[in-house]
Scaffold this active site. Sequence first.
Site, short mmCIF file in Angstrom:
data_model
loop_
_atom_site.label_atom_id
_atom_site.label_comp_id
_atom_site.label_asym_id
_atom_site.label_seq_id
_atom_site.Cartn_x
_atom_site.Cartn_y
_atom_site.Cartn_z
N THR A 461 1.65 40.62 28.70
CA THR A 461 1.72 39.34 28.01
C THR A 461 0.96 39.41 26.70
O THR A 461 0.08 40.25 26.52
CB THR A 461 1.11 38.21 28.86
OG1 THR A 461 -0.33 38.31 28.83
CG2 THR A 461 1.60 38.24 30.29
N ASP A 462 1.27 38.51 25.80
CA ASP A 462 0.38 38.27 24.67
C ASP A 462 -0.82 37.49 25.21
O ASP A 462 -0.87 37.14 26.40
CB ASP A 462 1.11 37.49 23.57
CG ASP A 462 0.51 37.72 22.19
OD1 ASP A 462 -0.68 38.11 22.11
OD2 ASP A 462 1.21 37.50 21.19
N ALA A 463 -1.79 37.21 24.36
CA ALA A 463 -3.02 36.55 24.81
C ALA A 463 -2.71 35.28 25.58
O ALA A 463 -1.99 34.41 25.11
CB ALA A 463 -3.92 36.25 23.61
#
Length: 757
Positions: A461-463
């Site tokens: 995932t991104d942040a």
Amino acid sequence: MTGKEVMTGDLNSFHHIVVMGVAGCGKSTIGAALAERLGAEFLDGDSLHPQANIDKMASGTPLNDDDRAPWLAEIGRRFPASDSSLVIACSALKRSYRDIIRSADPSVVFVHLHGTRELLNARMNSRPGHFMPASLLDSQLATLEPLQSDEGGVVVNIAQSVEDIVDDVTSSLSGKGPFLVDLKAAPFNLDDAAVEWVEATIGSMTLEEKIGQLFINHNNDYSPAYLDGVLENFHVGGMRYRPGPSSAVQEHIRYAQSKTRIPLLIASNPEMGGAGSCDDGTFVSTHLQAGSHPDKNIARQMGQVAGVETAALGCNWAFAPIVDIHYNWRNTVISTRAFGNTPDIVVERAKEYFDGISESPTVCAMKHFPGDGIDERDQHVVTSYNTLGYDEWNKSYGHVYREMIGHGVQSIMVGHIGAPEVSRHFRPGLADSEVLPATLAPELLQDLLRGELGFNGLILTDASLMVGLTQAMKRRDLVPATIAAGCDMFLFFRNPEEDFGYMLDGYKSGVITEGRLQDALRRILGLKASLGLHLASRESLVPAAEALAVIGSEAHRAIAAEVADKTVTLVKDTAGNLPISPHTHPRIRLYGISGGADFTRADPLAYLDTVREELEAAGFEVSVFKTAEQREAAGEAGMNFMRVLSEEATGDYAERYDAAFVFANVKGFAQEASIRIKWSSPMAAEIPWYATEVPTVFVSLNQPNHLIDVPMVKTVIHAHAAAREAIRATIQKIQGTSEFQGTFNQNVFCDSFDTRL
């Protein structure tokens, strides 16, 4: 959709199956064939309708939920009443309908037969006499609620033979589907010994260690006590750290690797070379800068420096390259972080960057799938959307991802970016309210990325703190839902105890199946093994302190200077103001535009001292403009914007100054949905009203879209960076002692005629 998508639930043990879908999808045919393959009893759910329901449908009147409730309850009752495996064909279009069936037997798994409206309509028209007329197809498609990430089931494309469909379903039920990892294939390419290490390590883990491997921590503290807590309590699989001096960063990584049982993936953000990974790293170029000259080797050099400097720190995972396409000039989150505005330039330069950084012991995570650059908003603060249709997406972003996957990229970071039309290609009838960011969308991660694009590597995932994700659902639900949807690693805790607990609860409740957990762990450990981390001693995972000599070295600074010289770009000089030298225009009024302080807390106008120093070194006499706020801070009383304007904008301006230079370094990031110039006050004195008085040069040190706010300026330069090398090269070119070599794309004119004047 090429095959099937595994949802949640322990599919290896299911013997109670509902074959679901709208009329015409082939529920009865597939259900019977599946039952035969599994040695199960088959029952057509339509045979369980009361006569009143059959009469109502035959008259062309849709059933309502009250009509369906007893029918669904009867279907559910049949499962626990059966002494053998049972397959029932039932439309089960809504989540609430499936919940009624599941309430009688939670072990039921749903097989959703998915097809296009055209195919479904053709099939219905070919079966005259059936009590469900083709006219009700649209009603059923509107009612359909696709399987959600917490429902046990598989989705299968009906545009295949019956045998192939049954093959897909049975492979899913046995946990041997085409989306499971192959550690011997690209991008892992492991030998038997490495695969054995992966399997043996997973087998040796406690449940808590397995859950911990799914997380990438953001290290906000360099102290050993902090790292001890993270590693002992949460067993994380990877880390990214807050940048600092290279020596402190390296020692921090060394301690972390020495304290963990399983080697860590250590990530950095080397999007610009070594800069961003440590305070003293070399800034080589932005992505846009690397795409703003015919020499594609600039991107390779950026990757090479990034690899050498981050490897010296002990990093082994690069959150780069960025493969977004900057289609929308209003999009400022990737305006400097994309190689350009066409798929071809992005593919060419991303491959060069990848090849350059791959010369070091580093794997890449390209980002941000399914692709930024269409929406003008920033996923850090709001969910954004890639609104291209499936065919358009395939020709643009799809082309980029296919090329990079084929080129060997090892991992993909998924953005909190929805793709409504692409999702609907795989989930026809998906309502607007059901469109989720890709991090939570199985159809994008499984059907598209794993299936059609054939990606075998690791997905992260991104942040997870970005509002583009957190606005989608409660955090206790979204944490495990990302893994259930198809992500393998979760980037950053919000609260470690809570998030770890949410992930563990998600596994225990079945949201994350055993098969999904095992697959994610194999990809995580497979990535580590592909780096050789399993063979390295703890002492050799991080280089000796002497290795830091390459960071910010003279050789790397020379590369940066060469890149700056090549990429400083003259966007326009329609008034023929250039060249401007100390001999022709000695007195310069210098303006700085920053957009204000951001989360880094750094002085937003610090770069202006470098500009002044370089101008004075070139022989100019420089007078720096001060805003009312700056003058008041310096001790002047009675300051306000009207007083500053009246003093600045006088009739003798051209007698006081020979030229005006405006250097803009507007950087806002993750705090606004989009970024434009924000002047210091209403009708501010630094706005280029003076462009009609003296030759005025506007230089952007970051964003490429400023012409929309300063169309009155006739000479505009894009220098790409506030680094001294870029500033020095710009001043040389303003004087005519060096030629402009950089190129630009049409986004710089912001779709407005006046910006070209």
